[in-house]
Write a protein that holds these residues in place. Structure first.
Motif, PDB file in Angstrom:
ATOM      1  N   SER A   1     -16.134 -18.108  65.287  1.00  0.00           N
ATOM      2  CA  SER A   1     -16.894 -19.225  64.722  1.00  0.00           C
ATOM      3  C   SER A   1     -16.255 -19.774  63.451  1.00  0.00           C
ATOM      4  O   SER A   1     -16.487 -20.931  63.090  1.00  0.00           O
ATOM      5  N   THR A   2     -15.443 -18.972  62.787  1.00  0.00           N
ATOM      6  CA  THR A   2     -14.820 -19.432  61.532  1.00  0.00           C
ATOM      7  C   THR A   2     -13.299 -19.454  61.628  1.00  0.00           C
ATOM      8  O   THR A   2     -12.614 -19.396  60.608  1.00  0.00           O
ATOM      9  N   ALA A   3     -12.788 -19.557  62.818  1.00  0.00           N
ATOM     10  CA  ALA A   3     -11.334 -19.529  63.002  1.00  0.00           C
ATOM     11  C   ALA A   3     -10.613 -20.621  62.223  1.00  0.00           C
ATOM     12  O   ALA A   3      -9.583 -20.350  61.603  1.00  0.00           O
ATOM     13  N   PRO A   4     -11.104 -21.854  62.191  1.00  0.00           N
ATOM     14  CA  PRO A   4     -10.381 -22.892  61.443  1.00  0.00           C
ATOM     15  C   PRO A   4     -10.315 -22.599  59.941  1.00  0.00           C
ATOM     16  O   PRO A   4      -9.334 -22.912  59.281  1.00  0.00           O
ATOM     17  N   GLN A   5     -11.341 -21.965  59.405  1.00  0.00           N
ATOM     18  CA  GLN A   5     -11.378 -21.694  57.972  1.00  0.00           C
ATOM     19  C   GLN A   5     -10.415 -20.569  57.577  1.00  0.00           C
ATOM     20  O   GLN A   5      -9.981 -20.497  56.437  1.00  0.00           O
TER      21      GLN A   5
END
Length: 140
Positions: free
Chosen positions: A99-103
Motif C-alpha cells: 500500500s505504500t510502495a510508491p512512498q
C-alpha cells in the motif's frame, strides 16, 4: 556232600555279588537321572526368567515407540501452526508494504507498516527464545 555245600555257598555268594552289583548300578543310574532332571529344571527356570525379562523390555520398547509417535505428531502440529502463523505475518507485511510502495522510493515508511514490522520482530524474538515447541504467538 561238602562239594554240594561249597557249590551252594559259591552260588549264593555269586548271587549276592550279582544283586549287590545290580543295586549299585541302579542306584548310580537313579542318581544320574535325578541330577540331570534337577539340572534341566534349573536351566528351564533360568531361561524362563530371562524370557520374562526380555518380554518386559519388548513391552517397554512398545510403550516408548507409542510415546515417540505421540510426541512426533504433537511436534508436527506445532510446526504446522508455526508455518501458518509465519505465512499470515508475511502476507500482512507484504500487504502493508504494497500500500505504500510508491512512498518507499524515498525511504519513507508508513507508521502502521513500522508498527507491524516491530510487532513481527517481537514475535520472531519470542519464537527464537521459546524454540519450536513454544506457544505460537497470535497475529494481528
Amino acid at each position: 556232600m561238602i562239594n554240594r555245600l561249597v557249590i551252594g555257598l559259591c552260588a549264593l555268594a555269586g548271587l549276592g555279588f550279582t544283586l549287590a552289583a545290580t543295586w549299585l548300578l541302579a542306584a548310580s543310574t537313579a542318581y544320574d537321572l535325578g541330577y540331570a532332571e534337577g539340572k534341566a529344571a534349573a536351566v528351564n527356570t533360568c531361561q524362563q526368567a530371562q524370557l520374562d525379562a526380555l518380554e518386559g523390555v519388548i513391552a517397554a520398547t512398545h510403550d516408548l515407540i507409542a510415546d515417540a509417535n505421540i510426541a512426533s505428531q504433537a511436534l508436527g502440529k506445532t510446526i504446522s501452526a508455526r508455518q501458518q502463523a509465519d505465512a499470515k505475518t508475511t502476507k500482512e507485511i507484504r500487504d502493508a508494504l504494497a500500500s505504500t510502495a510508491p512512498q518507499r522510493a524515498g525511504c519513507v515508511f508508513d507508521a502502521g507498516v513500522m508498527q507491524q514490522l516491530d510487532t513481527a520482530r517481537h514475535r520472531a524474538a519470542e519464537a527464537a527464545a521459546s524454540g519450536i515447541r513454544g506457544a505460537v504467538p497470535a497475529t494481528r
